[in-house]
Design a protein around this motif. Structure first.
Motif: not given
Length: 198
Positions: A6, A11, A122, A130, A161
């Motif tokens: 990732d 992750s 993701e 995804y 994020s």
């Protein structure tokens, strides 16, 4: 195949992806993608075959209304009501009409054609979908066209994020892309297109 981590670095998941996949700003760029017919396909989430695998893709940033009203799940009805409120205060039944129009719109844009998917795998709520972007043959993005046509609200997450946003494949920041979508939404409202015509 090569091992891929990732790009956010937080992750521990490792995925196998085809080694011929091109990288663009941390995304896997999967050219020659095709739509796979599936009963779960809707305006913002659909099954595709790309990069040597088949998976369900969920568009970043946009949320088309659901394509039905559930008699069994109260939360689903609440979600449709919320979608209708965000699309100009339309009724749940009208929201479902818009959801079905969004499904047909996406199918018309994708079916029988090839397109490009950008994703870094993701997962959506730790499920089997995804997040990603779909670039059409003319260079436009499907999510952008849904908002422009009044068939989706600007609601779901963008890449990365809030603390660590990831630029779009075109290099726009999270905020630049979202602001561009809000501009298109205002134009759709003024033009009374899609949900904004009801």
């Amino acid at each position: 195949a090569v091992l891929k981590k990732d790009p956010l670095g937080d992750s521990p998941k490792v995925k196998l992806v085809p080694s011929e996949t091109e990288k663009v700003r941390g995304y896997d760029k999967l050219t020659g993608a095709v739509l796979v017919q599936h009963e779960d396909n809707d305006g913002d989430s659909f099954h595709v075959k790309a990069g040597g695998r088949q998976f369900e893709l969920r568009l970043y940033f946009v949320d088309a209304p659901e394509k039905y009203l559930s008699d069994r799940y109260e939360r689903q009805r609440e979600r449709v009501e919320e979608q209708g409120q965000d699309l100009g205060g339309i009724s749940p039944e009208q929201a479902v009409e818009v959801g079905n129009a969004a499904k047909m719109f996406s199918e018309r844009e994708l079916k029988g054609k090839t397109f490009t998917v950008y994703t870094y795998w993701e997962q959506v709520y730790d499920g089997d979908r995804y997040y990603g972007f779909v670039e059409l043959a003319d260079g436009s993005y499907l999510g952008t066209k849904l908002v422009e046509s009044g068939l989706a609200r600007i609601h779901t997450k963008g890449p990365g994020s809030r603390e660590r946003p990831v630029p779009t494949p075109a290099g726009k920041s999270f905020h630049q892309h979202r602001d561009m979508l809000y501009d298109l939404e205002r134009k759709a409202k003024r033009g009374k297109v899609g949900a904004w015509s009801l």
